[in-house]
Design a protein around this motif. Sequence first.
Motif, PDB file in Angstrom:
ATOM      1  N   ASP A   1      31.270  42.759  60.266  1.00  0.00           N
ATOM      2  CA  ASP A   1      30.739  41.149  60.300  1.00  0.00           C
ATOM      3  C   ASP A   1      29.859  41.709  59.244  1.00  0.00           C
ATOM      4  O   ASP A   1      28.725  40.211  59.614  1.00  0.00           O
ATOM      5  CB  ASP A   1      29.422  42.105  61.500  1.00  0.00           C
ATOM      6  N   LYS A   2      29.819  41.668  58.427  1.00  0.00           N
ATOM      7  CA  LYS A   2      29.560  41.006  56.808  1.00  0.00           C
ATOM      8  C   LYS A   2      30.726  40.693  56.214  1.00  0.00           C
ATOM      9  O   LYS A   2      30.357  40.157  54.977  1.00  0.00           O
ATOM     10  CB  LYS A   2      28.890  42.089  56.237  1.00  0.00           C
ATOM     11  N   CYS A   3      31.223  39.785  57.037  1.00  0.00           N
ATOM     12  CA  CYS A   3      32.762  38.743  55.973  1.00  0.00           C
ATOM     13  C   CYS A   3      32.143  37.298  55.382  1.00  0.00           C
ATOM     14  O   CYS A   3      32.397  36.811  56.787  1.00  0.00           O
ATOM     15  CB  CYS A   3      33.849  38.895  56.488  1.00  0.00           C
TER      16      CYS A   3
ATOM     17  N   GLY B   1      36.121  43.600  55.135  1.00  0.00           N
ATOM     18  CA  GLY B   1      36.366  45.743  55.617  1.00  0.00           C
ATOM     19  C   GLY B   1      35.555  46.175  54.092  1.00  0.00           C
ATOM     20  O   GLY B   1      36.575  47.236  54.046  1.00  0.00           O
ATOM     21  N   ALA B   2      33.980  45.880  54.072  1.00  0.00           N
ATOM     22  CA  ALA B   2      33.160  46.554  53.649  1.00  0.00           C
ATOM     23  C   ALA B   2      34.181  45.792  51.618  1.00  0.00           C
ATOM     24  O   ALA B   2      33.790  47.079  50.832  1.00  0.00           O
ATOM     25  CB  ALA B   2      33.590  48.040  53.880  1.00  0.00           C
ATOM     26  N   GLY B   3      34.890  45.226  51.761  1.00  0.00           N
ATOM     27  CA  GLY B   3      35.627  44.426  50.212  1.00  0.00           C
ATOM     28  C   GLY B   3      36.380  45.163  50.369  1.00  0.00           C
ATOM     29  O   GLY B   3      37.152  44.132  49.375  1.00  0.00           O
TER      30      GLY B   3
ATOM     31  N   VAL C   1      42.526  38.478  52.078  1.00  0.00           N
ATOM     32  CA  VAL C   1      41.900  36.421  52.844  1.00  0.00           C
ATOM     33  C   VAL C   1      41.884  35.900  51.282  1.00  0.00           C
ATOM     34  O   VAL C   1      42.482  34.746  51.666  1.00  0.00           O
ATOM     35  CB  VAL C   1      39.971  37.236  53.194  1.00  0.00           C
ATOM     36  N   ASN C   2      41.475  35.876  50.335  1.00  0.00           N
ATOM     37  CA  ASN C   2      41.625  34.795  49.399  1.00  0.00           C
ATOM     38  C   ASN C   2      42.869  34.683  48.775  1.00  0.00           C
ATOM     39  O   ASN C   2      42.987  33.522  48.741  1.00  0.00           O
ATOM     40  CB  ASN C   2      40.521  35.876  47.792  1.00  0.00           C
TER      41      ASN C   2
ATOM     42  N   PRO D   1      33.692  29.602  47.062  1.00  0.00           N
ATOM     43  CA  PRO D   1      34.410  30.591  46.921  1.00  0.00           C
ATOM     44  C   PRO D   1      35.231  32.076  47.223  1.00  0.00           C
ATOM     45  O   PRO D   1      35.248  31.519  47.834  1.00  0.00           O
ATOM     46  CB  PRO D   1      32.817  30.750  45.806  1.00  0.00           C
ATOM     47  N   GLY D   2      34.652  33.220  46.469  1.00  0.00           N
ATOM     48  CA  GLY D   2      35.969  34.013  47.160  1.00  0.00           C
ATOM     49  C   GLY D   2      34.964  34.441  48.123  1.00  0.00           C
ATOM     50  O   GLY D   2      34.211  34.456  48.887  1.00  0.00           O
TER      51      GLY D   2
END
Length: 311
Positions: free
Chosen positions: A188-190, A253-255, A261-262, A247-248
């Motif tokens: 939920d933090k992407c 996925g917790a980073g 994704v990039n 930006p990227g």
Amino acid sequence: MRSVSNRTRVGLLAAFTAFSAVLSTGSATAAPQLNGDWAPFDRCPVDAPAMLAADGVNTIAACIASSSATGSITLGKSVVSTGHTDLQLGVVQRADGTASLVAPPEGALTADPAEIPGGLLGLMCPSGIPLISGICRQLTDNNLNRVTATIEPAGAPRDFNMSAAFSTGEPILTIPVRIHLKNPFLGDKCYIGTTANPVLLKPQNVTAPTLSLQRFGADGTPNDDEGEMGRYTFDGADQGDATFAVPGASGCGAGLLDWAVNLKTGLPSAAGKNSVTLDATTTYFGSPYDPAGLAPNEGRKLSEFWHSAKR
């Protein structure tokens, strides 16, 4: 509005027209239904202190609402069709032609989430990396594959150019936003962009809108002759921006999945490789028809009128 100077009237119209270009997103809280011609302004922050303090002569409080049913946004290699978008703001116009913006408590921007074509399969798969290929093998369930994108505010609007509101091809203002990607694997933090490093949209008119004026009663009932309220409607303008950098991703996925994704999306993406378009926007600007006639309580009367229109 007959007692308002031409300079003030132009300033009000410019402030309202500018925001018809803004891409709006996020999920709105339940808003009241308003009667008649008040209907588009259901999130106007009429009870904000700055709005209530407007006296009708030195300062004038008004409501802005802008919406578009369709559009698109291109970020690097990805193109996403947008659904219904809505922007609402209060504006306090000063006699010197400057203006202050007031956002609703839940934020100025709301919109339907947009689906990323191909979902997570399209964003990351196929891949020879074990972590990614393992996820790809699990994406047989549509709910696991589905990725939604929501554009959210990432800072206050700035760089307002009043004259650009009446022209085409010239930035009207700068809006900082970030794109929230949601999927069970992404978490939920992407985000694409952050509040510290946002996407900076600089919307401009692509085509000119048509203008009409409606006059209506305090409770929203149309009344061409004696209505306390006036509403300008700007209809049918296409708007957009193709100058912003992106930006990227971060927090996906917790980073651990940021790079995936990039890589697939082509981020970060330099200015000139991205764009946003809103089709046939409709923008409304509403304020008391004779603000000076309500002095020194124009802002409080605007709030009173708005509340009287609740169904």
